[in-house]
Design an enzyme around this catalytic site. Structure first.
Site, PDB file in Angstrom:
ATOM      1  N   GLU A   1       0.146  -7.827 -14.105  1.00 24.66           N
ATOM      2  CA  GLU A   1      -1.308  -7.214 -14.333  1.00 24.66           C
ATOM      3  C   GLU A   1      -1.405  -6.183 -13.453  1.00 24.66           C
ATOM      4  O   GLU A   1      -2.486  -6.221 -12.669  1.00 24.66           O
ATOM      5  CB  GLU A   1      -2.248  -8.400 -14.177  1.00 24.66           C
ATOM      6  CG  GLU A   1      -2.101  -9.327 -13.152  1.00 24.66           C
ATOM      7  CD  GLU A   1      -2.839 -10.384 -12.978  1.00 24.66           C
ATOM      8  OE1 GLU A   1      -3.277 -10.915 -13.989  1.00 24.66           O
ATOM      9  OE2 GLU A   1      -3.271 -11.001 -11.790  1.00 24.66           O
TER      10      GLU A   1
ATOM     11  N   GLY B   1      -3.283  -2.702 -12.333  1.00 22.72           N
ATOM     12  CA  GLY B   1      -4.496  -1.803 -12.703  1.00 22.72           C
ATOM     13  C   GLY B   1      -4.101  -0.463 -12.091  1.00 22.72           C
ATOM     14  O   GLY B   1      -4.021   0.502 -12.795  1.00 22.72           O
ATOM     15  N   ARG B   2      -4.212  -0.284 -10.755  1.00 17.17           N
ATOM     16  CA  ARG B   2      -4.227   0.979 -10.051  1.00 17.17           C
ATOM     17  C   ARG B   2      -2.930   1.945 -10.724  1.00 17.17           C
ATOM     18  O   ARG B   2      -3.133   3.020 -10.606  1.00 17.17           O
ATOM     19  CB  ARG B   2      -3.952   0.741  -8.477  1.00 17.17           C
ATOM     20  CG  ARG B   2      -3.554   1.918  -7.704  1.00 17.17           C
ATOM     21  CD  ARG B   2      -3.670   1.737  -6.280  1.00 17.17           C
ATOM     22  NE  ARG B   2      -3.762   2.931  -5.398  1.00 17.17           N
ATOM     23  CZ  ARG B   2      -4.586   3.825  -5.354  1.00 17.17           C
ATOM     24  NH1 ARG B   2      -5.797   3.490  -6.259  1.00 17.17           N
ATOM     25  NH2 ARG B   2      -4.479   4.955  -4.868  1.00 17.17           N
TER      26      ARG B   2
ATOM     27  N   ARG C   1     -13.461   4.488  -1.455  1.00 10.34           N
ATOM     28  CA  ARG C   1     -11.993   4.281  -1.003  1.00 10.34           C
ATOM     29  C   ARG C   1     -12.025   4.739   0.580  1.00 10.34           C
ATOM     30  O   ARG C   1     -11.411   3.925   1.207  1.00 10.34           O
ATOM     31  CB  ARG C   1     -10.933   4.367  -1.980  1.00 10.34           C
ATOM     32  CG  ARG C   1     -11.266   3.612  -3.219  1.00 10.34           C
ATOM     33  CD  ARG C   1     -10.040   3.776  -4.253  1.00 10.34           C
ATOM     34  NE  ARG C   1      -8.934   3.231  -3.722  1.00 10.34           N
ATOM     35  CZ  ARG C   1      -7.681   3.689  -3.098  1.00 10.34           C
ATOM     36  NH1 ARG C   1      -7.642   4.954  -2.930  1.00 10.34           N
ATOM     37  NH2 ARG C   1      -6.803   2.668  -2.766  1.00 10.34           N
TER      38      ARG C   1
ATOM     39  N   TYR D   1     -11.572   1.647   2.916  1.00  4.45           N
ATOM     40  CA  TYR D   1     -10.147   1.369   3.047  1.00  4.45           C
ATOM     41  C   TYR D   1      -9.316   2.517   4.039  1.00  4.45           C
ATOM     42  O   TYR D   1      -8.071   2.263   3.956  1.00  4.45           O
ATOM     43  CB  TYR D   1      -9.192   1.170   1.800  1.00  4.45           C
ATOM     44  CG  TYR D   1      -9.740   0.312   0.600  1.00  4.45           C
ATOM     45  CD1 TYR D   1     -10.297  -1.013   1.105  1.00  4.45           C
ATOM     46  CD2 TYR D   1      -9.986   0.817  -0.532  1.00  4.45           C
ATOM     47  CE1 TYR D   1     -10.841  -1.635  -0.169  1.00  4.45           C
ATOM     48  CE2 TYR D   1     -10.163   0.039  -1.722  1.00  4.45           C
ATOM     49  CZ  TYR D   1     -10.713  -1.263  -1.642  1.00  4.45           C
ATOM     50  OH  TYR D   1     -11.123  -1.909  -2.608  1.00  4.45           O
TER      51      TYR D   1
ATOM     52  N   CYS E   1     -26.458   9.276   3.574  1.00  7.41           N
ATOM     53  CA  CYS E   1     -26.991   8.964   4.794  1.00  7.41           C
ATOM     54  C   CYS E   1     -26.383   7.846   5.509  1.00  7.41           C
ATOM     55  O   CYS E   1     -26.884   6.748   5.677  1.00  7.41           O
ATOM     56  CB  CYS E   1     -28.540   8.932   4.776  1.00  7.41           C
ATOM     57  SG  CYS E   1     -29.253  10.211   4.310  1.00  7.41           S
TER      58      CYS E   1
ATOM     59  N   TYR F   1     -10.260   2.604  -9.189  1.00  9.29           N
ATOM     60  CA  TYR F   1     -11.317   2.304  -8.288  1.00  9.29           C
ATOM     61  C   TYR F   1     -12.221   3.370  -7.660  1.00  9.29           C
ATOM     62  O   TYR F   1     -12.668   3.248  -6.566  1.00  9.29           O
ATOM     63  CB  TYR F   1     -10.692   1.365  -7.097  1.00  9.29           C
ATOM     64  CG  TYR F   1      -9.844   0.282  -7.453  1.00  9.29           C
ATOM     65  CD1 TYR F   1     -10.392  -0.825  -8.043  1.00  9.29           C
ATOM     66  CD2 TYR F   1      -8.441   0.586  -7.527  1.00  9.29           C
ATOM     67  CE1 TYR F   1      -9.541  -1.792  -8.541  1.00  9.29           C
ATOM     68  CE2 TYR F   1      -7.650  -0.543  -7.711  1.00  9.29           C
ATOM     69  CZ  TYR F   1      -8.280  -1.821  -8.324  1.00  9.29           C
ATOM     70  OH  TYR F   1      -7.454  -2.674  -9.044  1.00  9.29           O
TER      71      TYR F   1
HETATM   72  C1  LIG Z   1      -7.247  -6.246  -8.799  1.00  5.41           C
HETATM   73  C2  LIG Z   1      -6.465  -7.295  -9.122  1.00  5.41           C
HETATM   74  C3  LIG Z   1      -5.188  -6.666  -9.867  1.00  5.41           C
HETATM   75  C4  LIG Z   1      -4.772  -5.410  -9.920  1.00  5.41           C
HETATM   76  O1  LIG Z   1      -4.417  -4.823  -8.713  1.00  5.41           O
HETATM   77  P1  LIG Z   1      -3.896  -3.264  -8.570  1.00  5.41           P
HETATM   78  O2  LIG Z   1      -3.598  -3.110  -7.268  1.00  5.41           O
HETATM   79  O3  LIG Z   1      -4.899  -2.353  -9.369  1.00  5.41           O
HETATM   80  O4  LIG Z   1      -2.806  -3.046  -9.498  1.00  5.41           O
HETATM   81  C5  LIG Z   1      -4.404  -7.697 -10.339  1.00  5.41           C
HETATM   82  N1  LIG Z   1      -4.516  -8.802 -10.273  1.00  5.41           N
HETATM   83  C6  LIG Z   1      -5.789  -9.441  -9.724  1.00  5.41           C
HETATM   84  C7  LIG Z   1      -5.975 -11.069  -9.901  1.00  5.41           C
HETATM   85  C8  LIG Z   1      -6.538  -8.583  -9.130  1.00  5.41           C
HETATM   86  O5  LIG Z   1      -7.656  -9.099  -8.648  1.00  5.41           O
END
Ligand SMILES: *Cc1c(COP(=O)(O)O)cnc(C)c1O
Length: 853
Positions: free
Chosen positions: A733, A735-736, A773, A777, A804, A833
């Site tokens: 799964e 995302g980034r 970010r 981070y 500010c 993000y």
């Molecule tokens: C945020 C998240 C992801 C995705 O993380 P990436 O670094 O964006 O790939 C996958 N699984 C869970 C449970 C998450 O919270």
């Protein structure tokens, strides 16, 4: 301009010198060329000195003369008087032997002839080819000083000069001509005897002349473009260091770099003469320029070096504390055995020192004798062979916070000694010698990833060694899509800023890379990275399922993607009503705590659920994105697994899957293999498990020079585990990985401000409200002034927003072209993000979002 032995060995090489010197002359500079002996000649002369027999010495001298005759022939030159005189001197010295002069003085005289001959030959060649060049005897100018700790051998064969600017010499030379050639390696002592300068002698001569004449600069011409951020033989990605100050260069030279002898910088420091290292074969390369400190540079580690052959001596004394004279006794022993100490670490009852590999040390008896001696005052342990790994850079202490990942790498090894130099320029770790070769490339990459080696500063960091000298085509990073869409982006920004722009072809390309993982049965998109409907649609078309962490995300996805696309619900500390909402959708529910199954068990009766486990560790580009380990709030710890399974059983729920997600921004393929096999072995124990979800976290490189995640390596890693556990389906799964590079944030310059010593702030019309970010981070996003694309990046800016908060910084120490109000600025890698984490803080308008199909 200094040229070494191989650079003067052939007529072709001399034509090169002619061209380079002529080009400097054309710039209006007067030129002094310093040369070494033709390659091999110095060794020949040393050899000559070892013969006891006069006939053999004369034969050797004749053979050396022949080399010069041959080169003269190649140059079609007749024997010039200067060279003729040197050759007959040499033959006289060879015939006579040491007798009259004394052995050492005679050796120095003989060996000086290598440079005397090559320079004489060069003067003739240059003059004959249109560049009138005067031959200068270096001994007229360089006078050695006798130091109290030197013996006769060092005075004659490893002499020192303390040059001071001599305007009279400059004037005298100016009266004689424009171009001169002289010898490296040789000088004269007070008694008028010829002396040698020892190792690195020719570079040192050039530096001495630079100081003596207060030269515009000293150029060291060699076979490599300069100093690198690591030894290129160990780290192919090592970057050319284009700008260093004397102290940094000195540190790098003394901790391992061989390009420049550390001795040759100190003479130049006081008169502030810059030194330039250039590649004779590639004069177009920028090279390394070393000069007085330039404050405006961002604090950065400049290099990592390793020295092998280090010996550690650890000395333990029970009552050392407050025992007067203990250290004096210890160091006295080192002095008596002629061993010089480099690093020192001390504790209440222990002093540990390191010894560099010197000639004395090669003889292991020296160490044994020392140890025996020391044993009278303390307990001694010798640890060898060790290696010293040194990080060099100005302002080391201010960078410590960036080094946690780097320091963690040392955690797995035995670090024998850590030492931080008192000049704040280096930090050194002494480890076992055999681990160094594997470690160095990894450390170099970690330093780049941590933003400690500021490879984005293109004034300082040049191309990698691989790019400059590597075999085959250099692997250039693919140009970002936005470089080709500049005109459109500027137009979009003129309409409105702040604005996110998403490039859908990039989303598709990344999606296909994930889909190329044959070991993965189902890929989900972690939608929290970016929930734009256009992106969700594209990823559904590419065959992705969707992973959501809230009812809101489930609703957003359901509104856009077809009804048969699988959904996952993977929340954390979600309320009972969130689970109720999710159970009304088709989503597979992942539970990551005991609480829901213990208190709301009836909700899951008859359901198939997944269990998120905490494997006890986290990973990622920042502490705040690590989602495993006791320090993180995610997952059921392994010791609660059985309890969870019992509770699930009681509730009538069936646990069909295990899930783990350890963090974000991981670039090492091996990571998912470890998670996969850990989950698989847990699953085997449980029995009801069909699916293993190994999470997301796939990183994309952000700093220039970081290597991308190797997807085919990842597939190999996953396939290997899969073969061992074919009974489980594999889910991921990310995302980034799918969206980060697809998005950019466009903003406009609002104001410019200067503060203190050269601190320049560049204000944009949005900041942490659109992209949090960097503040959250310490994330690094490339920043480009699109309105001035391609202009030289000359100014170091702190790029900030209008919020500010002092943390409202998008990029610190960024080198950009001199920027003006209303310039369009692009912040890269804003697809993940970015908008998803934006806020209306300070009631500033949120950035709108535009798709590029
Ligand atoms: C945020 C998240 C992801 C995705 O993380 P990436 O670094 O964006 O790939 C996958 N699984 C869970 C449970 C998450 O919270």
């Amino acid at each position: 301009m200094k040229f070494g032995g191989t650079s003067v060995a052939t007529a072709a090489r001399w034509r090169n010198i002619l061209e380079l010197a002529a080009s400097r002359r054309a710039e209006g500079a007067r030129v002094l060329i310093v040369v070494s002996a033709l390659s091999g000649i110095t060794d020949g002369l040393k050899q000559l000195c070892t013969h006891a027999d006069s006939k053999r010495r004369s034969d050797a001298a004749a053979a050396l003369a022949d080399r010069h005759h041959a080169l003269l022939g190649e140059m079609s030159l007749a024997m010039p008087d200067t060279l003729g005189a040197r050759l007959s001197d040499l033959s006289g010295l060879a015939e006579a032997g040491a007798a009259e002069l004394g052995e050492l003085a005679w050796q120095a005289r003989v060996q000086a002839h290598g440079e005397l001959m090559s320079s004489a030959l060069g003067a003739a060649f240059l003059s004959a080819n249109g560049l009138p060049t005067a031959w200068l005897d270096a001994r007229e100018c360089l006078h050695s000083v006798a130091l109290p700790n030197q013996n006769e051998r060092t005075r004659l064969l490893s002499a020192m000069v303390e040059p001071h600017h001599d305007p009279a010499l400059s004037a005298a030379l100016a009266a004689r001509g424009e171009v001169f050639i002289t010898q490296g390696f040789i000088a004269r002592d007070e008694a008028g005897r010829t002396v040698l300068l020892g190792r690195g002698g020719s570079d040192t001569s050039a530096a001495y002349f630079g100081a003596l004449l207060a030269a515009l600069r000293v150029e060291i011409w060699t076979d490599v473009a300069g100093m690198f951020s690591a030894n290129p033989r160990q780290v192919a990605g090592a970057r050319l260091l284009q700008r260093l100050d004397y102290e940094e260069a000195q540190e790098i030279a003394s901790t391992g770099a061989k390009v420049l002898h550390p001795r040759c910088l100190s003479p130049l420091r006081e008169p502030r003469v810059p030194l330039l290292i250039k590649d004779t074969n590639r004069p177009e390369l920028e090279g390394t320029s070393i000069g007085p400190e330039v404050r405006e540079h961002a604090p950065s580690i400049k290099a990592i070096s390793a020295r092998k052959g280090i010996t550690l001596v650890s000395m333990e004394s029970v009552g050392m504390w407050q025992q007067v004279g203990f250290l004096a006794d210890v160091f006295d022993a080192f002095k008596r055995h002629g061993l010089s100490v480099d690093l020192i670490g001390s504790a209440e009852t222990n002093v540990t020192v390191s010894l560099d590999p010197t000639e004395n040390l090669l003889d292991s008896d020296a160490i044994a004798a020392l140890a025996a001696d020391l044993a009278r005052v303390c307990r001694v342990k010798v640890i060898a062979p060790c290696a010293a790994i040194t990080l060099v850079g100005r302002g080391m202490r201010s960078m410590l916070h960036k080094l946690s990942g780097v320091l963690a790498e040392f955690g797995q090894l035995r670090v024998h000694l850590i030492s931080q130099s008192s000049n704040n320029l280096n930090i050194t770790f002494v480890v076992d010698e055999d681990v160094v070769d594997d470690m160095l490339p990894r450390l170099h990459e970690l330093l780049i990833g941590a933003g400690a080696l500021r490879t984005d500063d293109s004034m300082v960091f040049g191309p990698s060694w691989q790019t400059l000298y590597g075999a085959g085509d250099p692997v250039l990073p693919a140009a970002a899509w936005w470089q080709g869409e500049r005109a459109k982006l500027v137009q979009l920004a003129e309409e409105r800023t702040p604005r996110y722009v998403y490039h859908l072809p990039t989303v598709r390309a990344q999606a296909r890379r994930v889909k190329s993982l044959r070991a993965v049965d189902r890929a989900h998109y972690a939608v929290k990275a970016n929930t734009h409907p256009g992106i969700l649609k594209v990823l559904a078309e590419e065959g992705f399922a969707f992973e959501c962490v809230s009812p809101g995300e489930l609703a957003a996805v359901s509104a856009v993607v077809p009804d048969d696309v699988p959904l996952l619900f993977t929340p954390n500390f979600a309320a009972r009503r969130d689970f109720e909402a999710a159970l009304r959708t088709r989503a597979t529910i992942t539970i990551d705590a005991l609480h829901p199954i213990e208190h709301w068990g009836e909700m899951f009766a008859g359901r198939e659920i997944m269990l998120r486990v905490d494997l006890g560790r986290g990973l990622g580009h920042h502490d705040k994105v690590k989602t495993g380990g006791t320090g993180s709030k995610f997952g059921v710890p392994i010791e609660h697994l059985d309890r969870f399974l019992r509770l699930a059983d009681l509730a009538g729920a069936r646990v069909i899957g295990l899930h783990a997600h350890l963090g974000s921004g991981i670039l090492d393929a091996a990571h998912w293999g470890e998670v996969y096999s850990q989950l698989a072995s847990l699953a085997e124990r449980i029995g009801t498990i069909r699916v293993l979800n190994i999470g997301g976290g796939l990183g994309v490189p952000s700093h220039p020079g970081e290597t991308a995640l190797d997807m085919s390596a990842l597939d190999r890693v996953l396939t290997a585990v899969r073969q061992a556990y074919p009974q489980f389906d594999l889910w991921m799964e990310p995302g980034r990985y799918l969206v980060a590079d697809a998005g950019v944030l466009l903003a406009k310059v609002t104001q410019e401000k200067e503060k203190g010593a050269g601190m320049r702030y560049l204000g944009l019309d949005t900041g942490m409200n659109s992209l949090i970010r960097p503040a959250l981070y310490d994330a690094w996003h490339e920043i480009t002034n699109l309105s001035r694309y391609g202009e030289a990046a000359t100014t170091m800016y702190q790029v900030v927003g209008p919020i500010c908060e002092s943390g409202d910084i998008l990029g610190s120490d960024r080198r950009l072209p001199e920027s003006k109000e209303d310039d369009v600025v692009l912040v890269a890698q804003g697809g993940a993000y970015g908008a998803a984490m934006s806020s209306r803080y300070n009631l500033r308008d949120e950035a709108d979002e535009v798709l590029l199909p």
